[in-house]
Design a protein around this motif. Structure first.
Motif, PDB file in Angstrom:
ATOM      1  N   HIS A   1      45.179  35.882  30.880  1.00 11.28           N
ATOM      2  CA  HIS A   1      45.411  36.426  32.228  1.00 11.28           C
ATOM      3  C   HIS A   1      44.276  37.314  32.713  1.00 11.28           C
ATOM      4  O   HIS A   1      44.487  38.184  33.562  1.00 11.28           O
ATOM      5  N   LYS A   2      43.062  37.098  32.240  1.00 14.29           N
ATOM      6  CA  LYS A   2      41.930  37.929  32.669  1.00 14.29           C
ATOM      7  C   LYS A   2      40.947  37.136  33.545  1.00 14.29           C
ATOM      8  O   LYS A   2      39.785  37.510  33.691  1.00 14.29           O
ATOM      9  N   GLU A   3      41.422  36.061  34.138  1.00 12.63           N
ATOM     10  CA  GLU A   3      40.541  35.190  34.913  1.00 12.63           C
ATOM     11  C   GLU A   3      39.923  35.887  36.121  1.00 12.63           C
ATOM     12  O   GLU A   3      38.852  35.499  36.587  1.00 12.63           O
ATOM     13  N   LYS A   4      40.602  36.909  36.645  1.00 15.30           N
ATOM     14  CA  LYS A   4      40.065  37.602  37.824  1.00 15.30           C
ATOM     15  C   LYS A   4      38.711  38.240  37.541  1.00 15.30           C
ATOM     16  O   LYS A   4      37.952  38.523  38.478  1.00 15.30           O
ATOM     17  N   MET A   5      38.424  38.493  36.282  1.00 16.80           N
ATOM     18  CA  MET A   5      37.117  39.068  35.944  1.00 16.80           C
ATOM     19  C   MET A   5      35.972  38.199  36.477  1.00 16.80           C
ATOM     20  O   MET A   5      34.913  38.700  36.848  1.00 16.80           O
ATOM     21  N   ASP A   6      36.202  36.885  36.522  1.00 16.69           N
ATOM     22  CA  ASP A   6      35.153  35.970  36.977  1.00 16.69           C
ATOM     23  C   ASP A   6      34.861  36.106  38.469  1.00 16.69           C
ATOM     24  O   ASP A   6      33.800  35.675  38.943  1.00 16.69           O
ATOM     25  N   TRP A   7      35.802  36.674  39.213  1.00 17.86           N
ATOM     26  CA  TRP A   7      35.631  36.759  40.660  1.00 17.86           C
ATOM     27  C   TRP A   7      34.387  37.553  41.042  1.00 17.86           C
ATOM     28  O   TRP A   7      33.723  37.226  42.027  1.00 17.86           O
ATOM     29  N   LEU A   8      34.107  38.583  40.288  1.00 20.56           N
ATOM     30  CA  LEU A   8      32.944  39.409  40.603  1.00 20.56           C
ATOM     31  C   LEU A   8      31.652  38.604  40.470  1.00 20.56           C
ATOM     32  O   LEU A   8      30.764  38.676  41.332  1.00 20.56           O
ATOM     33  N   VAL A   9      31.556  37.813  39.412  1.00 23.74           N
ATOM     34  CA  VAL A   9      30.367  36.982  39.221  1.00 23.74           C
ATOM     35  C   VAL A   9      30.295  35.905  40.306  1.00 23.74           C
ATOM     36  O   VAL A   9      29.220  35.617  40.845  1.00 23.74           O
ATOM     37  N   ASP A  10      31.452  35.325  40.641  1.00 20.63           N
ATOM     38  CA  ASP A  10      31.483  34.321  41.710  1.00 20.63           C
ATOM     39  C   ASP A  10      30.933  34.899  43.010  1.00 20.63           C
ATOM     40  O   ASP A  10      30.133  34.258  43.710  1.00 20.63           O
ATOM     41  N   TYR A  11      31.374  36.110  43.347  1.00 23.94           N
ATOM     42  CA  TYR A  11      30.907  36.770  44.574  1.00 23.94           C
ATOM     43  C   TYR A  11      29.400  36.975  44.547  1.00 23.94           C
ATOM     44  O   TYR A  11      28.695  36.667  45.522  1.00 23.94           O
ATOM     45  N   GLU A  12      28.906  37.496  43.421  1.00 26.52           N
ATOM     46  CA  GLU A  12      27.467  37.757  43.321  1.00 26.52           C
ATOM     47  C   GLU A  12      26.664  36.459  43.487  1.00 26.52           C
ATOM     48  O   GLU A  12      25.647  36.425  44.189  1.00 26.52           O
ATOM     49  N   LEU A  13      27.113  35.392  42.854  1.00 25.81           N
ATOM     50  CA  LEU A  13      26.374  34.131  42.928  1.00 25.81           C
ATOM     51  C   LEU A  13      26.344  33.570  44.351  1.00 25.81           C
ATOM     52  O   LEU A  13      25.317  33.047  44.797  1.00 25.81           O
ATOM     53  N   VAL A  14      27.467  33.681  45.070  1.00 33.74           N
ATOM     54  CA  VAL A  14      27.491  33.221  46.463  1.00 33.74           C
ATOM     55  C   VAL A  14      26.493  34.019  47.292  1.00 33.74           C
ATOM     56  O   VAL A  14      25.729  33.470  48.093  1.00 33.74           O
ATOM     57  N   GLN A  15      26.488  35.344  47.093  1.00 32.66           N
ATOM     58  CA  GLN A  15      25.573  36.192  47.859  1.00 32.66           C
ATOM     59  C   GLN A  15      24.118  35.909  47.504  1.00 32.66           C
ATOM     60  O   GLN A  15      23.245  35.837  48.374  1.00 32.66           O
ATOM     61  N   LEU A  16      23.839  35.752  46.214  1.00 31.41           N
ATOM     62  CA  LEU A  16      22.462  35.536  45.781  1.00 31.41           C
ATOM     63  C   LEU A  16      21.919  34.185  46.266  1.00 31.41           C
ATOM     64  O   LEU A  16      20.744  34.064  46.624  1.00 31.41           O
ATOM     65  N   LYS A  17      22.789  33.187  46.278  1.00 28.49           N
ATOM     66  CA  LYS A  17      22.367  31.883  46.816  1.00 28.49           C
ATOM     67  C   LYS A  17      22.049  31.998  48.301  1.00 28.49           C
ATOM     68  O   LYS A  17      21.034  31.466  48.782  1.00 28.49           O
ATOM     69  N   LYS A  18      22.910  32.701  49.024  1.00 29.70           N
ATOM     70  CA  LYS A  18      22.716  32.894  50.458  1.00 29.70           C
ATOM     71  C   LYS A  18      21.408  33.637  50.745  1.00 29.70           C
ATOM     72  O   LYS A  18      20.732  33.366  51.731  1.00 29.70           O
ATOM     73  N   LEU A  19      21.070  34.571  49.845  1.00 32.83           N
ATOM     74  CA  LEU A  19      19.873  35.400  50.021  1.00 32.83           C
ATOM     75  C   LEU A  19      18.611  34.758  49.441  1.00 32.83           C
ATOM     76  O   LEU A  19      17.517  35.310  49.555  1.00 32.83           O
ATOM     77  N   GLY A  20      18.774  33.612  48.797  1.00 32.79           N
ATOM     78  CA  GLY A  20      17.619  32.895  48.268  1.00 32.79           C
ATOM     79  C   GLY A  20      17.012  33.490  47.019  1.00 32.79           C
ATOM     80  O   GLY A  20      15.807  33.334  46.763  1.00 32.79           O
ATOM     81  N   VAL A  21      17.841  34.141  46.218  1.00 36.62           N
ATOM     82  CA  VAL A  21      17.340  34.743  44.979  1.00 36.62           C
ATOM     83  C   VAL A  21      17.091  33.651  43.935  1.00 36.62           C
ATOM     84  O   VAL A  21      17.910  32.746  43.749  1.00 36.62           O
ATOM     85  N   ASP A  22      15.983  33.775  43.232  1.00 37.70           N
ATOM     86  CA  ASP A  22      15.564  32.811  42.210  1.00 37.70           C
ATOM     87  C   ASP A  22      16.179  33.225  40.868  1.00 37.70           C
ATOM     88  O   ASP A  22      15.779  34.221  40.269  1.00 37.70           O
ATOM     89  N   ILE A  23      17.174  32.468  40.397  1.00 36.03           N
ATOM     90  CA  ILE A  23      17.846  32.767  39.122  1.00 36.03           C
ATOM     91  C   ILE A  23      17.452  31.710  38.106  1.00 36.03           C
ATOM     92  O   ILE A  23      17.635  30.512  38.338  1.00 36.03           O
ATOM     93  N   ARG A  24      16.943  32.165  36.976  1.00 31.22           N
ATOM     94  CA  ARG A  24      16.510  31.234  35.927  1.00 31.22           C
ATOM     95  C   ARG A  24      17.245  31.561  34.638  1.00 31.22           C
ATOM     96  O   ARG A  24      17.148  32.681  34.123  1.00 31.22           O
ATOM     97  N   VAL A  25      18.007  30.586  34.131  1.00 33.77           N
ATOM     98  CA  VAL A  25      18.762  30.789  32.890  1.00 33.77           C
ATOM     99  C   VAL A  25      18.051  30.093  31.727  1.00 33.77           C
ATOM    100  O   VAL A  25      17.103  29.335  31.920  1.00 33.77           O
ATOM    101  N   ASN A  26      18.546  30.390  30.521  1.00 35.83           N
ATOM    102  CA  ASN A  26      17.926  29.860  29.298  1.00 35.83           C
ATOM    103  C   ASN A  26      16.434  30.224  29.229  1.00 35.83           C
ATOM    104  O   ASN A  26      15.594  29.446  28.792  1.00 35.83           O
ATOM    105  N   ILE A  27      16.136  31.436  29.689  1.00 37.25           N
ATOM    106  CA  ILE A  27      14.761  31.921  29.711  1.00 37.25           C
ATOM    107  C   ILE A  27      14.637  33.122  28.775  1.00 37.25           C
ATOM    108  O   ILE A  27      15.362  34.110  28.930  1.00 37.25           O
TER     109      ILE A  27
END
Length: 655
Positions: A439-465
């Motif tokens: 029952h801790k799924e809501k924790m993901d909401w914060l990351v979801d919000y950040e990713l939507v905003q960062l995509k909108k703002l054109g932030v360059d995110i690189r994983v496995n780096i």
């Protein structure tokens, strides 16, 4: 329109609201030193008025400065000087097409003597609150009559300020609630005894307000309709049946609406539900009231997302949907729903940090309530609009936990060119562990919000780096934000290198899958308790081992109660005052820290949940590359979600 029920006009009494969304009362502690609506409070309110709600209910507003104080910076209408600042706020809020109600409040026994003339707190009877545990004074009949008049006087002041309505706070175990309940009202005068007598206190308040305000103010009540004390072993309390009966009587007295709530301080998780509770958890009690009365019903119901508000209205569960913590987290909640931008809503994750800081900060007078996902809440003047002076200069953020993501978001808002480097294959950092218990799924909401905003703002995110000096230097950064987080603590004890010695991360992320085994969880902080529940849910036999004197020591009370309630459904063994000395292949060696008795205790696996330590190995390297390097989040100081988000926000805001 996608959410057409939300955006229909609605009527309460003679008032027409532009939509069905109500910002319900939530104490923030942002009044000025005179308990007036100063610039800080007005800025907080205006962001939410501009955010699209149809009605704002002002926070629990004091009617009695001597014996009715809940917090030093609580809004008040106990004095004439408070009329003019409220009138200015009403005028500004009305310009946004939003109505304003004032919620009149007296805490009764649910407060502290040091805030109330250093005298025993007042109540319907002398039964002390099980949470506040203050010496309690049963009000005399004359004192009851004085407080009734103070409610009436405050309503008159509100009317002079031009408010649209009054909501009486008859919920959550405060004074009106105390008179209504057989649990807290054992009086023998005309204000106690029978159901009718217990109703007399609020009845006289209602009649007095209607008389003195000439029946021109919309008048309603926020009401606890079920104290939910059955699990506390209490037999006589206000049950849902009683609550519905109260609602019917209040309708007869001419109230214009009922704002349905439940619980008192002694059933606190029911009135301020933690993250494990689902949207709609109050529906049964709300429906019982809705089916019993003919006046509009307002209710909060753990609503976090527009689709659920729409569902409540479509199903006729309520006439108006209440938003509390949801619009603290995102003042633009309603506008975003209207504009089809629901994925951009910064959803409240129900972490209850607002209530925790209400107790730790606001009531002692240390500052306003804090929101874990919105650092600006209650501090809108301190953090005004972003200064867009980035000029495309490059900032490298190393680490994509919530601190790094939030720093990147704010920097991008300020028009810096932001590059985020993450060594894992997924962003989120510690959230990717925190979301694993049941029952801790809501924790993901914060990351979801950040990713939507960062995509909108054109932030360059690189994983496995794997960020190193060469890579970071190649970007020629103007600045570096080091947000490399932390890793679980692995103590230096014999056997820690064995295959059966694990960390909570390895277990929760199923790097090692444990099922139907005997496991010892070392540590009973919040992480330990949640890890234990996770293991129990997988069919494991769990023992919690804690070196301190009691299980859950230091865990915020709401989280502790929630976790222990969940664990009560499993045969968990608890060993407090117990130190882990050694890990073996099929056992642990334990020592009782009081008696010094040593025992060998049979287990298959040992799970360390004793905390996290910072990872900042790159700090020197980054400072060599660029002197403008800042360390944030767990990499700087290990903490909780709020600290990580605030750290990232401030790094980006003041960079």
């Amino acid at each position: 329109m996608k959410y057409k029920e939300i955006f229909k006009e609605g009527k309460i009494g003679n008032l027409t609201l532009k939509n069905r969304m109500v910002m319900c009362s939530l104490a923030m502690g942002v009044s000025d030193e005179r308990q007036c609506i100063g610039e800080d409070f007005l800025s907080y309110l205006m962001e939410r008025a501009k955010g699209g709600v149809g009605l704002i209910v002002l926070e629990n507003t004091r009617v009695d400065d001597e014996h009715g104080v809940a917090a030093p910076r609580q809004a008040s209408l106990a004095r004439e000087e408070q009329i003019e600042p409220l009138a200015k706020a009403v005028e500004k809020i009305h310009k946004e097409g939003v109505k304003l109600f004032v919620q009149l409040h007296h805490p009764g026994r649910e407060t502290f003597s040091n805030l109330n003339s250093n005298e025993p707190v007042w109540s319907s009877s002398n039964k002390a609150c099980g949470v506040c545990q203050q010496e309690t004074h049963e009000m005399t009949t004359a004192e009851v009559e004085q407080v009734i008049q103070k409610f009436i006087n405050a309503a008159v002041r509100a009317q002079k300020a031009g408010v649209d309505g009054i909501e009486l706070h008859g919920a959550h175990g405060y004074l009106i609630s105390q008179f209504l309940s057989p649990y807290t009202n054992q009086r023998t005068d005309r204000f106690g005894g029978s159901f009718e007598n217990r109703l007399q206190f609020v009845k006289e308040i209602i009649e007095g307000i209607k008389r003195e305000c000439k029946n021109t103010l919309t008048l309603g009540i926020r009401l606890t309709v079920d104290e939910l004390l059955d699990s506390n072993g209490i037999k006589e309390y206000l049950t849902l049946k009683d609550g519905v009966k109260v609602c019917k009587e209040l309708e007869k007295l001419g109230l214009d609406f009922i704002d349905v709530s439940n619980g008192i301080y002694e059933s606190f998780n029911s009135l301020s539900e933690p993250t494990t509770y689902p949207q709609g958890c109050r529906s049964q009690r709300i429906r019982a009231v809705k089916e019993a009365v003919n006046i509009p019903v307002i209710a909060v119901n753990m609503v976090k997302e527009p689709w659920f508000a729409q569902k409540m209205l479509e199903e006729g569960l309520v006439d108006f949907v209440g938003l509390g913590r949801a619009v603290v987290a995102d003042p633009e909640w309603v506008n975003k729903a209207k504009e089809g931008r629901e994925k951009e809503i910064n959803r409240c994750i129900s972490c209850t940090f607002c209530f925790e800081t209400l107790v730790s900060d606001t009531i002692p007078g240390k500052g306003p309530v804090k929101c874990a996902v919105n650092p600006r809440a209650g501090r809108e003047l301190r953090y005004q609009s972003y200064v867009k002076d980035g000029k495309g200069r490059t900032v490298v953020v190393v680490g994509a936990g919530v601190a790094g993501l939030e720093a990147a978001r704010v920097l991008a808002e300020r028009e810096f060119h932001v590059i985020v480097l993450e060594k894992e294959g997924k962003v989120g950092g510690q959230i990717n562990i925190a979301d694993k218990p049941p029952h801790k799924e809501k924790m993901d909401w914060l990351v979801d919000y950040e990713l939507v905003q960062l995509k909108k703002l054109g932030v360059d995110i690189r994983v496995n780096i794997d960020a190193d000096k060469e890579l970071i230097s190649s970007f020629k950064p103007y600045g570096i934000i080091l947000a490399t987080g932390g890793v679980p603590v692995k103590p230096q004890i014999p056997g820690m290198d064995l295959e059966n010695a694990l960390t909570f991360k390895e277990v929760l992320c199923e790097e090692k899958r444990l099922e139907n085994v005997k496991a010892a969880v070392i540590g009973s902080g919040a992480t330990g308790l949640e890890t234990a529940e996770y293991l129990c849910n997988k069919g494991n036999d769990v023992t919690i081992i804690e070196m301190l004197d009691s299980i859950g020591e230091g865990v915020y009370v709401q989280h502790y109660l929630d976790a222990m309630d969940k664990l009560s459904h499993y045969p968990v063994t608890y060993k407090d005052k117990t130190k882990l000395l050694e890990i073996k292949k099929d056992a642990v060696i334990l020592e009782n820290v009081k008696t010094k008795k040593v025992e060998e205790y049979s287990v298959d696996y040992v799970v360390m949940a004793i905390g996290v330590h910072s990872v900042r190995d790159l700090e020197g390297t980054c400072k060599d590359i660029c002197s403008n390097t800042i360390v944030i989040g767990d990499a700087k100081v290990v903490g909780r979600i709020e600290g990580a988000v605030r750290s990232g926000f401030e790094a980006g805001y003041f960079f």
